[in-house]
Design a protein around this motif. Structure first.
Motif, short mmCIF file in Angstrom:
data_model
loop_
_atom_site.label_atom_id
_atom_site.label_comp_id
_atom_site.label_asym_id
_atom_site.label_seq_id
_atom_site.Cartn_x
_atom_site.Cartn_y
_atom_site.Cartn_z
N HIS A 1 0.56 -1.51 0.07
CA HIS A 1 0.50 0.31 -0.37
C HIS A 1 0.81 0.87 0.03
O HIS A 1 2.16 0.93 0.28
CB HIS A 1 -0.93 0.09 1.44
CG HIS A 1 -0.37 0.13 2.48
ND1 HIS A 1 0.21 -1.01 3.50
CD2 HIS A 1 0.27 1.36 3.29
CE1 HIS A 1 0.32 -1.26 4.48
NE2 HIS A 1 0.91 0.28 4.46
N ASN B 1 0.86 5.25 1.35
CA ASN B 1 0.17 5.76 2.25
C ASN B 1 0.90 7.45 2.12
O ASN B 1 1.66 8.22 2.23
CB ASN B 1 1.09 5.76 4.31
CG ASN B 1 -0.03 6.59 5.23
OD1 ASN B 1 -0.05 7.49 5.36
ND2 ASN B 1 -0.58 5.31 5.85
N HIS C 1 -5.77 -1.87 3.14
CA HIS C 1 -5.60 -1.34 1.88
C HIS C 1 -4.87 -0.53 0.94
O HIS C 1 -3.89 -1.62 0.71
CB HIS C 1 -5.27 0.28 3.28
CG HIS C 1 -4.28 -0.52 4.03
ND1 HIS C 1 -3.55 -0.91 4.32
CD2 HIS C 1 -3.44 1.51 3.86
CE1 HIS C 1 -2.33 -0.41 5.21
NE2 HIS C 1 -2.57 0.34 4.70
N HIS D 1 4.93 7.05 3.46
CA HIS D 1 5.46 5.98 3.28
C HIS D 1 4.31 5.22 1.96
O HIS D 1 3.84 5.10 1.52
CB HIS D 1 5.12 5.05 4.35
CG HIS D 1 3.53 4.64 4.88
ND1 HIS D 1 3.23 5.35 5.87
CD2 HIS D 1 3.70 3.03 5.45
CE1 HIS D 1 2.79 4.11 6.18
NE2 HIS D 1 2.16 3.36 5.57
N ALA E 1 4.28 0.65 1.47
CA ALA E 1 4.89 -0.49 2.25
C ALA E 1 5.16 -1.49 1.39
O ALA E 1 4.15 -1.60 0.30
CB ALA E 1 3.60 -0.87 2.94
N TYR F 1 8.44 1.02 10.16
CA TYR F 1 8.81 2.02 9.38
C TYR F 1 10.61 2.32 9.76
O TYR F 1 11.38 1.80 10.56
CB TYR F 1 8.13 2.95 9.82
CG TYR F 1 7.09 2.76 10.15
CD1 TYR F 1 6.46 3.36 8.59
CD2 TYR F 1 5.76 2.13 10.93
CE1 TYR F 1 5.08 2.87 8.76
CE2 TYR F 1 4.56 2.26 10.76
CZ TYR F 1 3.88 2.55 10.25
OH TYR F 1 2.37 1.77 9.96
N GLU G 1 7.79 1.41 4.44
CA GLU G 1 7.08 0.76 6.14
C GLU G 1 7.28 -1.41 5.25
O GLU G 1 7.04 -1.51 4.43
CB GLU G 1 5.23 0.75 6.00
CG GLU G 1 5.35 -0.29 7.22
CD GLU G 1 3.54 0.22 7.56
OE1 GLU G 1 2.94 0.53 7.12
OE2 GLU G 1 2.51 -0.71 8.68
FE LIG Z 1 1.22 1.99 6.10
#
Ligand SMILES: [Fe+2]
Ligand SMILES: [Ca+2]
Ligand SMILES: [Fe+2]
Ligand SMILES: [Fe+2]
Ligand SMILES: [Fe+2]
Lengths: 355, 355, 355, 355
Positions: free
Chosen positions: B155, B157, B200, B214, B216, B257, B267
């Motif tokens: 994902h 962010n 997500h 971030h 991921a 992270y 992440e």
């Molecule tokens: Fe995340």
């Protein structure tokens, strides 16, 4: 060290391993919930005032005694010795040191045979025993094991003001140093010492003492430790997590520190290394190395440095504390004038970045 | 929300999933070391200025593009759409919104077919594509996999000032909220939204924006994430660890992270849950719940709240930031007047205990 | 395929995912012990004759129904559809195919709203539903989770004589093939098909059918599957382990096959890969590749090939079996004239080495 | 036992642990590929004819020596002793037993100081040494570690016809039995014996001997062993997997057996238990218990029972084999008249079910 504990002429008892800790708790029901319901230790036996607990791979009666009492403290750091005759050696060894020594008949502690308790030169209530009731080793009892299964008592950790003095005495008692933390000036902040061939049966952490810093139980794998954290979250008890999980620099083990309902600190620990050869290399860490206590550089919370449990004398009274006069690890690493580096050569201080 | 982004009459493109992020890095060699040598992403292709990386279970050309440039920033959040015709839909959708829209021919980004880039209503450079070069899915290539093997882009962010406004727009774009963080007054601090049935494809985090919080990547198991930390320690790069590892409350995933050499946040993430049913229950977390961002109650470091990467407009210039006017999550949870609890009913604030 | 199931003109219902299986068991108490006490599935509801079970990340009423009955069999393979209107589509789709179709009012199965059951063209009792009772998603309930925690229903597996015929029908129903097993002559031995973006919601395994080969639940990590084996050993039920644990070639997942007290086969499964893109590459395995079903080349036990559960018609009577006429995977790989190789180029046959 | 090896009056050397095995391989390049490229052992040193390998937590020069030679065999089972003086004890001990004894000066084997090699009463080439070159302990070198990282030499396993005779001799040498396999008539099929406090430094397996059954290396976790299997599959070398992975009944460890290019058997092993107390309970398994060798009841392949490596005398000639006259474990458990049970009380034989 100044004020060195003299080396007795009497031979030391042959200690096998750290075997159990007896702690005084102020609310036995709350402690039972923590150690049995949350951590899943096995109840070997219990009555109104005392609970005897063991880990899943243990075959002796217990690794932890919870005893109801008025003041949270540690009543005994107990080691198993190789033979019954080693009790006589313990008596002679500590008598020569001028320590208070008591011999207790079998049953003084349930499940434990004849034993010797001493107030050792550092002020700790040390115990030695050989005879012990055998109970079922539940290593194969997977139907009883939880995701965070504790399989073994791994080590004790003690707070004492003068670490080199403590180490010299413990070496006389037959322990060997496996790792320590020093600075360039030669101050020792902590030392790890073993009888069984792991990184330690006990460690000496510099600070006002005598106090008990923590008692540590082992799991098989890292996910078992994570499972304990996850369960604490589910129970809305995450505030019992004091530090971690993380990877230690010292010992290379994966760790977690919890605080029980009285504030006694419990470590969950897994995967250190074999140390049984007599020339096992000692690893000395620079106190300013930010990876020494957490290999990932995550900060050590202040309470971990400052808090510890009182220990009792043989009358059950808390031992008075002697202040550490050597430098404090917390001060030299995160204090106003302290510092830590990730890479010694570039003087890069992680702490300033993240806190 | 005030200033709501209007809902276009044109239908949204059918987005499959977050597919890749293009980031500008200021030292390509340093970034290559981080993403390839340390994290082990697979180089699909590279030249003097650009490196195309993918994860081990990916079959499209890349999940991450590193492009050498003067200012560290994000050039594209790129989503794959179901059909080539969805590009026309994207053009219509964003044109109706008055956004700047550019259609790029195949090869504009290596490995990617026709694509559409927009400056979306929140100021983010969003991209959509369908056609893409297929490459070998290295899921079975265990001989090439490292202990910290990254198997999937999971994902994005994003940081944006007005989370409800962002959510409303993203719902128009076809996303569904799976979890969010609110307070009793109804302020929304963050929201997680998906197209593929995980928690997500992107999340909106309240803060001055548009910025990239971030990107991921997923591993299979928790020990893979721990292995990345251990390796960073061994390389004396532990200061690239910003936060974690830990267990999220939101998403229930295990996380870590890192910060890349330019400060871009990455992440590492594993084990959230299936969200593909249309009535998938939305989980709303109280902003004061100390387990919402770390299920174990471990503190979120301030930099995690404050730092994020610039994003570029379609001319490659950094987008100016709009300040968040709603309450700040950091202020209401750890600020002077903020608070967090472990157990709502007893008002026990862990933060005061450990920091 | 000869005798192809015609493609209906009516559109297929939009299937979200495999949702639950209803199985008839001959000793409900014994089955409860297996699924609840051993495997740890969550009891949503139960009465004298029926138990409704779910996995820990599920939010719908159940993933498995155990119903007491005279003959061990499968009463329903049940899929959730996107909308209530998809039930009408299912009725039209199967009516056009000339199948027996029954519409059942909400509550026909506890927790399930209106539903449609059909005897599909292959003889399987397929069900479709949308409305369903929501229950607590126990993903965060770590205090209730066991070492072998089952988090999700992953897939069904069906035995049918003519795999290409089955695949063509399932593609009409909206499924996509992700992997299959063929030989050089083009015979198809098995095929994996998905709606949700994992390797499958169901697979078709060539053999006398219609029969149910297995139902599969997912864990988060591989050690969870090992924990189930360890627990079965501790309970002296290791003879419920039929095959594995191992790594599949097909799907790349880690697996274990168990047999319940009636012989119904249950797979425990973890870590396949994302398949949600429309051009997701199909992986075709050579039937003679000894790593196709176990990546490590461990033998498939004969019972795994030969045994499967009966399925019921809508009157609750076992469906008669139709014999497979295509080659048998067991015969061509381990039979008298069969063969398997580890490396195609050197014709090295592992089976001859170890059995 | 009849023909008991007499107990020497000379005291036994104080053995610390199994330290290394020297094996003769017929194709050094092929063996290097297996042990270094596949298994990831660390090359301490190598030349045209010999490779010295160690595990990641080792600090002595090597745990395995591969020596090019004409006949695949084992040249030495080497143990480290506590002091240089223990070499004199070894000489006296074996001289009194009438064994051939050779003392070798430092450097006879690279990295090893003065050593003693004997042809022991069972015909095995045993070696003892104390002085040894120290090398870097790579425990913290996570950047070099692979997913299947081998961290420690764990144990040897030897094939000998008369297990009780072997045990009596080994007890004289200072070993203690931790577990064994017997039948109701008192026949012993195998015994596990330790010096270091794990389940074993070596085991005696009943069969025609002297032969080497296997050498075992430890990993930290179970997934590391699975990673080795996965990698072997990826390299199309899955036919080097002979048995497992699985959970042992005996030792409770998780295991895998491989065969190297010469057929030498290598076990990968993790998570047995502490055995260092003098009264550590001995676990005796019934030979008919189908969970004794695999806790999950998975079958032991015949080659595991029948195959083993030759051992060399001190002239480098293969020792002739003496046939076992006691019952064979394979015959009494899976042979025509043999049997195995999962639950002793119900006489349920898993083997008949699945093979
Ligand atoms: Fe995340
Ligand atoms: Ca097997
Ligand atoms: Fe500790
Ligand atoms: Fe399956
Ligand atoms: Fe072994």
């Amino acid at each position: 060290p100044a004020n060195r504990v003299p080396t007795p002429t009497a031979p030391a008892p042959d200690i096998l391993r750290c075997a159990y800790m007896e702690i005084v708790v102020t609310d036995l029901a709350a402690s039972r919930e923590f150690y049995v319901d949350v951590l899943g230790l096995v109840v070997t036996e219990e009555d109104e005032t005392t609970i005897y607990l063991r880990s899943f791979e243990e075959f002796i009666h217990h690794n932890l005694v919870l005893r109801q009492g008025p003041v949270a403290a540690v009543a005994a750091f107990s080691y198993r010795v190789r033979t019954p005759e080693d009790l006589d050696k313990a008596v002679a060894f500590y008598t020569e040191l001028g320590c208070r020594v008591e011999r207790n008949a079998a049953g003084y502690t349930k499940g434990i045979g004849d034993s010797v308790r001493v107030e050792d030169p550092l002020g700790f209530p040390y115990e030695f025993f050989h005879d012990v009731d055998h109970v079922e080793r539940l290593a194969w009892a997977y139907h009883l094991q939880t995701p965070g299964c504790l399989v073994r008592l791994d080590h004790f950790n003690q707070v004492t003001p003068d670490v080199p003095r403590a180490v010299a005495y413990m070496e006389d008692l037959g322990f060997r140093v496996t790792e320590d933390i020093q600075d360039e000036a030669g101050t020792t902040y902590a030392a790890w010492m073993r009888r069984k061939p792991t990184v330690h049966d006990t460690a000496m952490t510099g600070g006002d003492g005598p106090r008990m810093h923590h008692v540590a139980f082992a799991t098989h794998e890292k996910h078992n430790i994570i499972a304990i954290c996850d369960k604490l979250g589910a129970l809305r008890k995450s505030d019992t997590i004091e530090r971690g999980p993380g990877r230690h620099g010292v010992s290379n083990a994966f760790y977690l520190y919890l605080r029980d309902p009285d504030g006694h600190r419990v470590e969950i620990y897994t995967q250190d290394y074999y140390t049984g050869d007599p020339d096992n290399p000692v690893v000395t860490w620079d106190v300013h190395d930010n990876q020494r206590r957490d290999w990932w550089g995550n900060p050590v919370v202040p309470s971990w440095y400052t808090d510890a449990s009182l220990v009792l004398d043989l009358d059950g009274q808390p031992q008075p504390l002697v202040a550490r006069t050597d430098d404090s690890e917390m001060e030299v690493t995160v204090g106003a004038d302290g510092f830590s580096y990730t890479r010694k050569e570039d003087g890069d201080f992680k702490l300033g970045h993240t806190l």
